[in-house]
Write a protein that holds these residues in place. Structure first.
Motif, PDB file in Angstrom:
ATOM      1  N   GLY A   1       0.801  -1.218   0.000  1.00 47.55           N
ATOM      2  CA  GLY A   1       0.000   0.000   0.000  1.00 47.55           C
ATOM      3  C   GLY A   1       0.828   1.260   0.000  1.00 47.55           C
ATOM      4  N   SER A   2       2.156   1.139  -0.136  1.00 50.17           N
ATOM      5  CA  SER A   2       3.008   2.322  -0.105  1.00 50.17           C
ATOM      6  C   SER A   2       2.823   3.137  -1.364  1.00 50.17           C
ATOM      7  N   ALA A   3       2.810   4.462  -1.206  1.00 48.24           N
ATOM      8  CA  ALA A   3       2.681   5.356  -2.361  1.00 48.24           C
ATOM      9  C   ALA A   3       4.039   5.705  -2.950  1.00 48.24           C
ATOM     10  N   VAL A   4       5.109   5.159  -2.386  1.00 50.53           N
ATOM     11  CA  VAL A   4       6.453   5.424  -2.888  1.00 50.53           C
ATOM     12  C   VAL A   4       6.882   4.254  -3.773  1.00 50.53           C
ATOM     13  N   PRO A   5       7.141   4.499  -5.066  1.00 49.65           N
ATOM     14  CA  PRO A   5       7.478   3.396  -5.965  1.00 49.65           C
ATOM     15  C   PRO A   5       8.949   3.022  -5.942  1.00 49.65           C
ATOM     16  N   ILE A   6       9.237   1.813  -6.409  1.00 51.84           N
ATOM     17  CA  ILE A   6      10.611   1.386  -6.621  1.00 51.84           C
ATOM     18  C   ILE A   6      11.042   1.859  -8.000  1.00 51.84           C
ATOM     19  N   THR A   7      12.210   2.491  -8.092  1.00 54.22           N
ATOM     20  CA  THR A   7      12.764   2.894  -9.377  1.00 54.22           C
ATOM     21  C   THR A   7      14.253   2.581  -9.381  1.00 54.22           C
ATOM     22  N   LEU A   8      14.853   2.608 -10.578  1.00 56.77           N
ATOM     23  CA  LEU A   8      16.297   2.407 -10.699  1.00 56.77           C
ATOM     24  C   LEU A   8      17.066   3.716 -10.587  1.00 56.77           C
ATOM     25  N   GLN A   9      16.352   4.828 -10.470  1.00 50.83           N
ATOM     26  CA  GLN A   9      17.038   6.112 -10.491  1.00 50.83           C
ATOM     27  C   GLN A   9      17.919   6.348  -9.268  1.00 50.83           C
ATOM     28  N   THR A  10      17.597   5.722  -8.153  1.00 57.55           N
ATOM     29  CA  THR A  10      18.481   5.866  -6.989  1.00 57.55           C
ATOM     30  C   THR A  10      19.833   5.208  -7.232  1.00 57.55           C
ATOM     31  N   LEU A  11      19.870   4.201  -8.111  1.00 61.03           N
ATOM     32  CA  LEU A  11      21.155   3.618  -8.507  1.00 61.03           C
ATOM     33  C   LEU A  11      21.996   4.681  -9.210  1.00 61.03           C
ATOM     34  N   GLY A  12      21.356   5.478 -10.062  1.00 61.37           N
ATOM     35  CA  GLY A  12      22.059   6.559 -10.738  1.00 61.37           C
ATOM     36  C   GLY A  12      22.576   7.599  -9.774  1.00 61.37           C
ATOM     37  N   VAL A  13      21.813   7.877  -8.728  1.00 64.06           N
ATOM     38  CA  VAL A  13      22.236   8.838  -7.711  1.00 64.06           C
ATOM     39  C   VAL A  13      23.488   8.324  -7.004  1.00 64.06           C
ATOM     40  N   MET A  14      23.490   7.033  -6.642  1.00 66.55           N
ATOM     41  CA  MET A  14      24.665   6.438  -5.998  1.00 66.55           C
ATOM     42  C   MET A  14      25.874   6.498  -6.915  1.00 66.55           C
ATOM     43  N   LEU A  15      25.684   6.174  -8.191  1.00 66.41           N
ATOM     44  CA  LEU A  15      26.792   6.187  -9.140  1.00 66.41           C
ATOM     45  C   LEU A  15      27.338   7.598  -9.336  1.00 66.41           C
ATOM     46  N   ALA A  16      26.443   8.571  -9.394  1.00 67.67           N
ATOM     47  CA  ALA A  16      26.887   9.959  -9.574  1.00 67.67           C
ATOM     48  C   ALA A  16      27.790  10.391  -8.430  1.00 67.67           C
ATOM     49  N   GLY A  17      27.390  10.080  -7.198  1.00 65.02           N
ATOM     50  CA  GLY A  17      28.218  10.436  -6.056  1.00 65.02           C
ATOM     51  C   GLY A  17      29.522   9.671  -6.025  1.00 65.02           C
ATOM     52  N   ALA A  18      29.448   8.351  -6.239  1.00 61.87           N
ATOM     53  CA  ALA A  18      30.633   7.506  -6.137  1.00 61.87           C
ATOM     54  C   ALA A  18      31.652   7.784  -7.221  1.00 61.87           C
ATOM     55  N   LEU A  19      31.204   8.184  -8.411  1.00 64.63           N
ATOM     56  CA  LEU A  19      32.124   8.379  -9.524  1.00 64.63           C
ATOM     57  C   LEU A  19      32.530   9.835  -9.740  1.00 64.63           C
ATOM     58  N   LEU A  20      31.644  10.752  -9.467  1.00 61.46           N
ATOM     59  CA  LEU A  20      31.940  12.162  -9.742  1.00 61.46           C
ATOM     60  C   LEU A  20      32.346  12.951  -8.509  1.00 61.46           C
ATOM     61  N   GLY A  21      32.108  12.409  -7.327  1.00 61.98           N
ATOM     62  CA  GLY A  21      32.431  13.152  -6.118  1.00 61.98           C
ATOM     63  C   GLY A  21      31.273  14.013  -5.655  1.00 61.98           C
ATOM     64  N   PRO A  22      31.422  14.688  -4.527  1.00 66.92           N
ATOM     65  CA  PRO A  22      30.298  15.417  -3.930  1.00 66.92           C
ATOM     66  C   PRO A  22      29.818  16.601  -4.754  1.00 66.92           C
ATOM     67  N   ARG A  23      30.740  17.337  -5.378  1.00 73.21           N
ATOM     68  CA  ARG A  23      30.328  18.542  -6.103  1.00 73.21           C
ATOM     69  C   ARG A  23      29.644  18.204  -7.425  1.00 73.21           C
ATOM     70  N   LYS A  24      30.359  17.487  -8.285  1.00 78.99           N
ATOM     71  CA  LYS A  24      29.799  17.164  -9.593  1.00 78.99           C
ATOM     72  C   LYS A  24      28.638  16.169  -9.480  1.00 78.99           C
ATOM     73  N   GLY A  25      28.740  15.231  -8.544  1.00 80.19           N
ATOM     74  CA  GLY A  25      27.658  14.269  -8.364  1.00 80.19           C
ATOM     75  C   GLY A  25      26.368  14.952  -7.950  1.00 80.19           C
ATOM     76  N   THR A  26      26.475  15.879  -7.005  1.00 76.27           N
ATOM     77  CA  THR A  26      25.286  16.607  -6.555  1.00 76.27           C
ATOM     78  C   THR A  26      24.737  17.492  -7.669  1.00 76.27           C
ATOM     79  N   LEU A  27      25.627  18.108  -8.458  1.00 73.93           N
ATOM     80  CA  LEU A  27      25.175  18.941  -9.572  1.00 73.93           C
ATOM     81  C   LEU A  27      24.451  18.108 -10.633  1.00 73.93           C
ATOM     82  N   ALA A  28      24.895  16.867 -10.855  1.00 75.73           N
ATOM     83  CA  ALA A  28      24.214  15.993 -11.809  1.00 75.73           C
ATOM     84  C   ALA A  28      22.794  15.697 -11.337  1.00 75.73           C
ATOM     85  N   VAL A  29      22.653  15.412 -10.039  1.00 74.73           N
ATOM     86  CA  VAL A  29      21.328  15.147  -9.476  1.00 74.73           C
ATOM     87  C   VAL A  29      20.461  16.396  -9.530  1.00 74.73           C
ATOM     88  N   LEU A  30      21.054  17.544  -9.190  1.00 74.07           N
ATOM     89  CA  LEU A  30      20.307  18.801  -9.230  1.00 74.07           C
ATOM     90  C   LEU A  30      19.836  19.106 -10.642  1.00 74.07           C
TER      91      LEU A  30
END
Length: 203
Positions: free
Chosen positions: A40-69
Motif C-alpha cells: 500500500g506504499s505510495a512510494v514506488p521502486i525505481t532504478l534512479q536511486t542507482l544513478g544517484v549512488m553512481l553519480a556520487g561515487a564516480l563524480l564526487g560530492p560537487r559534480k555528483g550533486t550537480l548531476a542530481v540537481l
C-alpha cells in the motif's frame, strides 16, 4: 589543469560540465523502465536511486550533486522521473522527501567515496552507498511520507522495509561499477582528490 576562481573555488570546466550532463542523462535513462509499487506504499521502486549512488561515487560530492540537481531542475518542466513524473508531481506526493534526499545522498556518497581514493574498494564502497543511499535518503524520505500521508512513524518505517533488499542490491552494484571505473580511469577523480594525490596520478 583545473581552473580556479579568484576565491580559489574550482570552476566548472567543459569536461566537468560534460560529466555532469552524462550522469544526469544516466539518471533519467534509469527511470525509463518505469516504477513498481509494493503493497500500500505510495512510494514506488525505481532504478534512479542507482544513478544517484553512481553519480556520487564516480563524480564526487560537487559534480555528483550537480548531476542530481540537473535532473531535478529539468524535472520542473519535463517528465524525467520514473513513471513519467515531473519533479513538481513528485514534490506534491509522498515521494517528496525521497526526491529532495537525492541531493544529500549524492553529496554524502561522493564525499565519503573520495576519502578512499585513489584506493577505492568494493566493500568500503558498499558501506558508503548504504549510508548515503539508505540512511541519508530515508532520513529525508520517511519524514516526507509522514507529511504527505496519514501514516504513523512505525507504519512509515514498516512500509519502507520492503525496499531495503533492492536498495542494498543497488549499493552493491554501484560499488562494483565504481571500483572498476576508478581503477580504469583514475583521472575521473583527479579534480576532487587532494593536491598530492592528484599530482601522483598525473605523474
Amino acid at each position: 589543469m583545473s581552473q580556479t576562481s579568484p576565491t580559489g573555488t574550482p570552476r566548472n570546466t567543459a569536461r566537468d560540465l560534460a560529466q555532469i550532463a552524462v550522469f544526469a542523462a544516466l539518471i533519467i535513462a534509469l527511470g525509463l523502465p518505469g516504477t513498481i509499487n509494493i503493497g500500500g506504499s505510495a512510494v514506488p521502486i525505481t532504478l534512479q536511486t542507482l544513478g544517484v549512488m553512481l553519480a556520487g561515487a564516480l563524480l564526487g560530492p560537487r559534480k555528483g550533486t550537480l548531476a542530481v540537481l540537473t535532473v531535478i531542475v529539468l524535472g520542473l518542466a519535463l517528465p524525467v522521473l520514473a513513471g513519467g513524473r515531473t519533479s513538481l508531481m513528485s514534490l506534491s506526493s509522498p515521494t517528496a522527501g525521497f526526491l529532495i534526499g537525492w541531493l544529500p545522498a549524492a553529496a554524502v556518497i561522493g564525499w565519503l567515496s573520495y576519502r578512499m581514493l585513489p584506493r577505492y574498494n568494493v566493500f568500503g564502497g558498499i558501506a558508503i552507498n548504504l549510508v548515503g543511499g539508505i540512511v541519508v535518503l530515508y532520513a529525508f524520505g520517511i519524514p516526507g511520507m509522514l507529511l504527505k500521508t496519514d501514516l504513523t512513524v512505525p507504519a512509515a518505517f514498516a512500509a519502507n522495509l520492503a525496499y531495503l533488499p533492492g536498495d542494498v542490491l543497488k549499493a552493491v552494484v554501484a560499488a562494483a561499477v565504481a571500483a572498476q571505473v576508478h581503477r580504469a580511469y583514475p583521472a575521473l577523480a583527479a579534480r576532487n582528490l587532494p593536491v598530492t594525490a592528484a599530482r601522483a596520478d598525473a605523474v
